[in-house]
Design an enzyme around this catalytic site. Structure first.
Site, PDB file in Angstrom:
ATOM      1  N   ASP A   1      -6.914  -6.145  -4.432  1.00 18.33           N
ATOM      2  CA  ASP A   1      -6.426  -6.788  -5.655  1.00 18.33           C
ATOM      3  C   ASP A   1      -5.191  -7.571  -5.247  1.00 18.33           C
ATOM      4  O   ASP A   1      -4.687  -7.388  -4.138  1.00 18.33           O
ATOM      5  CB  ASP A   1      -6.069  -5.730  -6.717  1.00 18.33           C
ATOM      6  CG  ASP A   1      -5.119  -4.667  -6.166  1.00 18.33           C
ATOM      7  OD1 ASP A   1      -5.618  -3.671  -5.607  1.00 18.33           O
ATOM      8  OD2 ASP A   1      -3.898  -4.856  -6.249  1.00 18.33           O
TER       9      ASP A   1
ATOM     10  N   GLU B   1       0.874  -1.174   0.000  1.00 19.06           N
ATOM     11  CA  GLU B   1       0.000   0.000   0.000  1.00 19.06           C
ATOM     12  C   GLU B   1       0.910   1.223   0.000  1.00 19.06           C
ATOM     13  O   GLU B   1       2.094   1.090  -0.266  1.00 19.06           O
ATOM     14  CB  GLU B   1      -0.996  -0.049   1.173  1.00 19.06           C
ATOM     15  CG  GLU B   1      -0.387  -0.254   2.540  1.00 19.06           C
ATOM     16  CD  GLU B   1       0.033   1.033   3.187  1.00 19.06           C
ATOM     17  OE1 GLU B   1      -0.852   1.774   3.652  1.00 19.06           O
ATOM     18  OE2 GLU B   1       1.259   1.279   3.300  1.00 19.06           O
TER      19      GLU B   1
HETATM   20  N1  HPA Z   1       0.037  -0.847  -4.853  1.00 17.45           N
HETATM   21  C1  HPA Z   1      -0.049   0.125  -3.964  1.00 17.45           C
HETATM   22  N2  HPA Z   1      -1.141   0.371  -3.272  1.00 17.45           N
HETATM   23  C2  HPA Z   1      -2.201  -0.410  -3.482  1.00 17.45           C
HETATM   24  C3  HPA Z   1      -2.178  -1.456  -4.384  1.00 17.45           C
HETATM   25  C4  HPA Z   1      -0.977  -1.692  -5.098  1.00 17.45           C
HETATM   26  O1  HPA Z   1      -0.869  -2.593  -5.941  1.00 17.45           O
HETATM   27  N3  HPA Z   1      -3.401  -2.041  -4.375  1.00 17.45           N
HETATM   28  C5  HPA Z   1      -4.148  -1.367  -3.465  1.00 17.45           C
HETATM   29  N4  HPA Z   1      -3.433  -0.378  -2.922  1.00 17.45           N
END
Ligand code: HPA
Length: 242
Positions: free
Chosen positions: A211, A186
């Site tokens: 995700d 994150e």
């Molecule tokens: N990267 C960074 N922050 C995020 C991601 C990611 O793939 N998915 C949800 N927040």
């Protein structure tokens, strides 16, 4: 006394502030869990609300604030610094999303970020020559875990990585993170934990996996995201009143 980024008065914030990244989510959360939420700031379209917690249980009626953080460590550290330094806020709980990194986590799982590695220089600049340990407040993390146990809600607790990049993915780095048990990626927790350390206050990030970086085809719909988010919110509230 307004600060450069918060147009509120002393006493406008409760001791605990829940912080989603998204301003619209902050508004929806305030409508859902606060009784008569008062808008106390909205500079740059970043709203902050304070009201009485309206959920069931022992904390009903206690003051609680909800304010958006925006995206990324520079943004959350600005708001967290002003909340701790000028508005006597004691605890900030980030309530956000993360991309799954560990094979053990799936989309929809909730992560309690007890620690946050980072590729950012933000904390390195705090203690020159020292690798800063960005950690959550243990009492708050324990309260969130206890609330999950009580609700029979599965959660993962461990380290996440706070990245400055959303779109840049480095394959070798991802593999190394996975081998070291990192749960998700994150963009805010390490920055928030650094500000909390600087001010001697408490912070925690409760993250929903929205995700997964390697398990493709499992992204959540907006509706699923909202439902799962409710579970994470309950844990964040427990941490707010720890
Ligand atoms: N990267 C960074 N922050 C995020 C991601 C990611 O793939 N998915 C949800 N927040």
């Amino acid at each position: 006394m307004a600060t450069p980024h918060i147009a509120a008065q002393p006493g406008d914030f409760a001791p605990a502030v829940l912080m989603p990244g998204d301003p619209k989510r902050a508004e929806r959360m305030a409508q859902a869990i606060l009784d008569q939420p008062k808008l106390v700031t909205e500079i740059r379209g970043i709203p902050g609300f304070t009201g009485a917690y309206a959920g069931d249980g022992p904390h009903r009626g206690k003051p609680l604030s909800i304010m958006a953080s925006g995206m990324g460590m520079p943004s959350i550290t600005i708001y967290a610094t002003e909340l701790f330094r000028f508005f006597d806020v004691e605890r900030i709980i980030r309530v956000g999303t993360a991309g799954g990194v560990s094979d053990q986590v799936d989309v929809g799982d909730v992560l309690i970020a007890v620690g946050a590695h980072t590729t950012s220089s933000m904390n390195e600049l705090r203690l020159p020559g020292t690798h800063f340990s960005a950690v959550a407040d243990l009492r708050m993390a324990a309260a969130a875990l206890a609330a999950a146990d009580q609700a029979d809600q599965p959660v993962f607790s461990g380290c996440v990585i706070s990245s400055d990049h959303f779109y840049l993915k480095i394959p070798d780095q991802l593999e190394a993170l996975r081998r070291h048990g990192v749960l998700g990626v994150e963009m805010e927790a390490a920055g928030l934990y650094g500000v909390a350390a600087e001010h001697g206050r408490g912070a925690l990030a409760v993250l929903t996996v929205s995700d997964h970086l390697t398990k493709t085809g499992s992204d959540m719909t907006a509706e699923q995201r909202e439902t799962v988010f409710q579970g994470a919110l309950g844990l964040a509230v427990a941490a707010a009143f720890a």
